[in-house]
Design an enzyme around this catalytic site. Structure first.
Site, PDB file in Angstrom:
ATOM      1  N   SER A  15       0.794  -1.239   0.000  1.00  0.00           N
ATOM      2  CA  SER A  15       0.000   0.000   0.000  1.00  0.00           C
ATOM      3  C   SER A  15       0.824   1.286   0.000  1.00  0.00           C
ATOM      4  CB  SER A  15      -0.951   0.000   1.201  1.00  0.00           C
ATOM      5  OG  SER A  15      -0.288  -0.322   2.402  1.00  0.00           O
ATOM      6  N   GLY A  18       0.046   3.372  -5.839  1.00  0.00           N
ATOM      7  CA  GLY A  18      -0.986   2.807  -6.699  1.00  0.00           C
ATOM      8  C   GLY A  18      -2.304   2.538  -6.018  1.00  0.00           C
ATOM      9  N   TYR A 154       0.293 -14.068 -14.689  1.00  0.00           N
ATOM     10  CA  TYR A 154      -0.412 -13.111 -13.835  1.00  0.00           C
ATOM     11  C   TYR A 154      -1.908 -13.397 -13.817  1.00  0.00           C
ATOM     12  CZ  TYR A 154      -2.575  -8.638 -12.508  1.00  0.00           C
ATOM     13  OH  TYR A 154      -3.354  -7.676 -11.927  1.00  0.00           O
TER      14      TYR A 154
END
Length: 264
Positions: A15, A18, A154
């Site tokens: 965190s 983004g 991903y």
């Protein structure tokens, strides 16, 4: 709208920038006590200073630890044994031709993108159920449903997150604990900048032109027709974290700008 998050403690993994930073900011503005996580103390301290500048109501604490590792997760659980809200945002992504994705790549992606959330949830979920209140949110992706050809590893891990999220939600039946997944679309962030650099290199194309054309050419089903902002994702996540979202459990919630075309 008051999201009734005053007094709740939230851990948001990954965190310092983004989407994760935007989520931490949204929760702290609502009065939640937020634990900001990044791999280095410098990144964490910079993010906390930035939150102080934008103005938040909730207390902000730092957790410098690599939560993509078992030792990092153990450190998080030692320092913060109980939280009311867990946002599993930590993730890595990299454009790479399928034939070049090694076994080590696959294992690394699963450890960071899937096991990071599994390890923390395994600890926090039973405690939330015992207290009869809690929120766990997995930040997945539209790539979980429409696997991108340029980074299959991903997309596969993002699909796995949906399975984990739904399975954990089944364990909360009859309680005031919820587990959900949120699926962003292409989002303008620090990580996406690096992603675009990688795609440009892989396709041997101009970086600036690729950014202009990315959504219309590589995500042509987007209804938004632009990159989303991290704050647009954070708004949905903050609501799902709140007591007001008590009727939403076991869901895969799209904030994808309309990229995914299927109805369900």
């Amino acid at each position: 709208m008051d999201l009734q998050l005053e007094g709740k403690r939230a851990l948001v993994t990954g965190s310092t920038a983004g989407i994760g930073f935007a989520i931490a900011k949204a929760l702290a503005k609502e009065g939640a006590s937020v634990v900001v996580n990044g791999r280095t103390a410098a990144r964490v301290e910079a993010a906390i200073a930035k939150l102080a500048q934008v103005g938040v109501r909730g207390e902000v604490e730092g957790l410098p630890a690599d939560l993509g590792t078992a030792s990092g997760a153990a450190e998080a659980l030692r320092r913060f044994p109980d939280v009311d809200i867990l946002v599993n945002n930590l993730a890595i992504f990299e454009p790479k031709p399928f034939e070049q994705i090694t076994d080590q790549d696959w294992l690394h992606f699963f450890e960071v993108n899937v096991l990071s959330g599994v390890r923390l949830s395994r600890h926090y979920l039973p405690r939330m159920i015992e207290r009869n209140w809690g929120r766990i949110i997995f930040i997945s992706s539209e790539s979980a449903i429409q696997i991108p050809a340029e980074m299959i590893q991903y997309g596969t891990t993002k699909t796995a997150q949906l399975a984990v999220s739904r399975g954990l939600a089944e364990l909360t039946a009859g309680t005031n604990v919820t587990v959900n997944a949120v699926l962003p679309g292409p989002t303008a962030s620090e990580g996406v900048d690096k992603f675009l650099d990688g795609v440009a290199a892989m396709k041997n194309t101009d970086r600036a032109q690729l950014e202009r054309n990315f959504v219309p050419t590589m995500r042509p089903t987007s209804l938004l027709r632009r990159f989303e902002t991290p704050d647009e994702i954070a708004a949905m996540v903050a609501f799902v974290c709140s007591p007001l979202a008590s009727g939403t459990n076991g869901a895969a919630l799209r904030v994808d700008g309309g990229v995914v075309r299927t109805i369900i």
